[in-house]
Design a protein around this motif. Structure first.
Motif, PDB file in Angstrom:
ATOM      1  N   ALA A   1      61.402  -6.040  20.137  1.00 43.15           N
ATOM      2  CA  ALA A   1      61.899  -4.730  19.715  1.00 43.15           C
ATOM      3  C   ALA A   1      61.016  -4.193  18.610  1.00 43.15           C
ATOM      4  CB  ALA A   1      63.344  -4.833  19.211  1.00 43.15           C
ATOM      5  N   LEU A   2      61.284  -2.942  18.271  1.00 41.04           N
ATOM      6  CA  LEU A   2      60.696  -2.338  17.075  1.00 41.04           C
ATOM      7  C   LEU A   2      61.681  -2.607  15.939  1.00 41.04           C
ATOM      8  CD1 LEU A   2      58.152  -0.699  16.453  1.00 41.04           C
ATOM      9  CD2 LEU A   2      59.488   1.382  16.835  1.00 41.04           C
TER      10      LEU A   2
ATOM     11  N   ILE B   1      58.089  -1.813  12.839  1.00 38.07           N
ATOM     12  CA  ILE B   1      57.023  -2.756  13.134  1.00 38.07           C
ATOM     13  C   ILE B   1      57.398  -3.501  14.419  1.00 38.07           C
ATOM     14  CG2 ILE B   1      57.986  -4.615  11.702  1.00 38.07           C
ATOM     15  CD1 ILE B   1      55.010  -5.176  10.878  1.00 38.07           C
ATOM     16  N   GLN B   2      56.413  -3.659  15.283  1.00 41.84           N
ATOM     17  CA  GLN B   2      56.677  -4.246  16.586  1.00 41.84           C
ATOM     18  C   GLN B   2      56.704  -5.765  16.534  1.00 41.84           C
ATOM     19  OE1 GLN B   2      57.369  -2.559  19.507  1.00 41.84           O
ATOM     20  NE2 GLN B   2      57.759  -4.576  20.417  1.00 41.84           N
ATOM     21  N   VAL B   3      57.724  -6.317  17.166  1.00 40.33           N
ATOM     22  CA  VAL B   3      57.815  -7.761  17.397  1.00 40.33           C
ATOM     23  C   VAL B   3      57.917  -7.958  18.900  1.00 40.33           C
ATOM     24  CG1 VAL B   3      59.218  -9.828  17.115  1.00 40.33           C
ATOM     25  CG2 VAL B   3      58.876  -8.280  15.178  1.00 40.33           C
ATOM     26  N   THR B   4      57.000  -8.718  19.452  1.00 40.94           N
ATOM     27  CA  THR B   4      56.994  -8.997  20.884  1.00 40.94           C
ATOM     28  C   THR B   4      57.026 -10.496  21.111  1.00 40.94           C
ATOM     29  OG1 THR B   4      55.718  -6.981  21.317  1.00 40.94           O
ATOM     30  CG2 THR B   4      55.793  -8.638  23.063  1.00 40.94           C
ATOM     31  N   VAL B   5      58.005 -10.941  21.887  1.00 36.25           N
ATOM     32  CA  VAL B   5      58.156 -12.366  22.188  1.00 36.25           C
ATOM     33  C   VAL B   5      57.894 -12.558  23.673  1.00 36.25           C
ATOM     34  CG1 VAL B   5      59.636 -14.380  22.032  1.00 36.25           C
ATOM     35  CG2 VAL B   5      59.885 -12.524  20.364  1.00 36.25           C
ATOM     36  N   SER B   6      56.881 -13.337  23.972  1.00 30.22           N
ATOM     37  CA  SER B   6      56.529 -13.571  25.379  1.00 30.22           C
ATOM     38  C   SER B   6      57.225 -14.829  25.893  1.00 30.22           C
ATOM     39  CB  SER B   6      55.021 -13.700  25.522  1.00 30.22           C
ATOM     40  OG  SER B   6      54.551 -14.817  24.793  1.00 30.22           O
ATOM     41  N   SER B   7      57.547 -14.807  27.164  1.00 23.56           N
ATOM     42  CA  SER B   7      58.241 -15.960  27.759  1.00 23.56           C
ATOM     43  C   SER B   7      57.259 -16.979  28.310  1.00 23.56           C
ATOM     44  CB  SER B   7      59.165 -15.468  28.872  1.00 23.56           C
ATOM     45  OG  SER B   7      58.425 -14.756  29.838  1.00 23.56           O
TER      46      SER B   7
END
Length: 117
Positions: free
Chosen positions: A91-92, A111-117
């Motif tokens: 999410a942002l 601020i962007q947080v990206t969690v990859s699987s």
């Protein structure tokens, strides 16, 4: 005027950790509550965690036991330690600073947080 500067976001694999920081500058007297909100694509902005003074006062159920909010009052900086990250945490993330009744509040740019699987 108040300015909130967020830092620490990025891309991480599932199960990893990130720490967000939000530094507040300007006239912040009376703005006692700092919080982190997040907004995923197609969803409403939601509260993640809040701290009043240096005491955490709220966590979203989905992050309780995984995320920890803290605040360095002297530096007027709030932190969000995020552990065991999941793809659904993507999410942002927005920093918020407000008075106790939210009569006055300020937002960071996100601020962007990206969690990859």
């Amino acid at each position: 005027q108040v300015h909130l500067a967020e830092s620490g976001g990025g891309l991480v694999q599932a199960g990893g950790s990130l720490t967000l920081a939000c530094a507040a500058t300007g006239i912040t007297r009376g703005l006692d509550i700092m919080g982190w909100y997040r907004q995923a694509p197609g969803k409403s902005r939601e509260l993640v965690a809040e701290v009043q003074g240096n005491r955490p006062t709220a966590y979203a159920n989905s992050v309780r036991s995984r995320f920890t909010i803290s605040r360095d009052v002297a530096k007027n900086t709030a932190y969000l330690q995020m552990n065991s990250l999941r793809p659904e945490d993507t999410a942002l993330y927005y920093c918020n600073l407000r008075t106790s009744i939210a009569a006055v509040q300020y937002w960071g740019q996100g601020i962007q947080v990206t969690v990859s699987s």
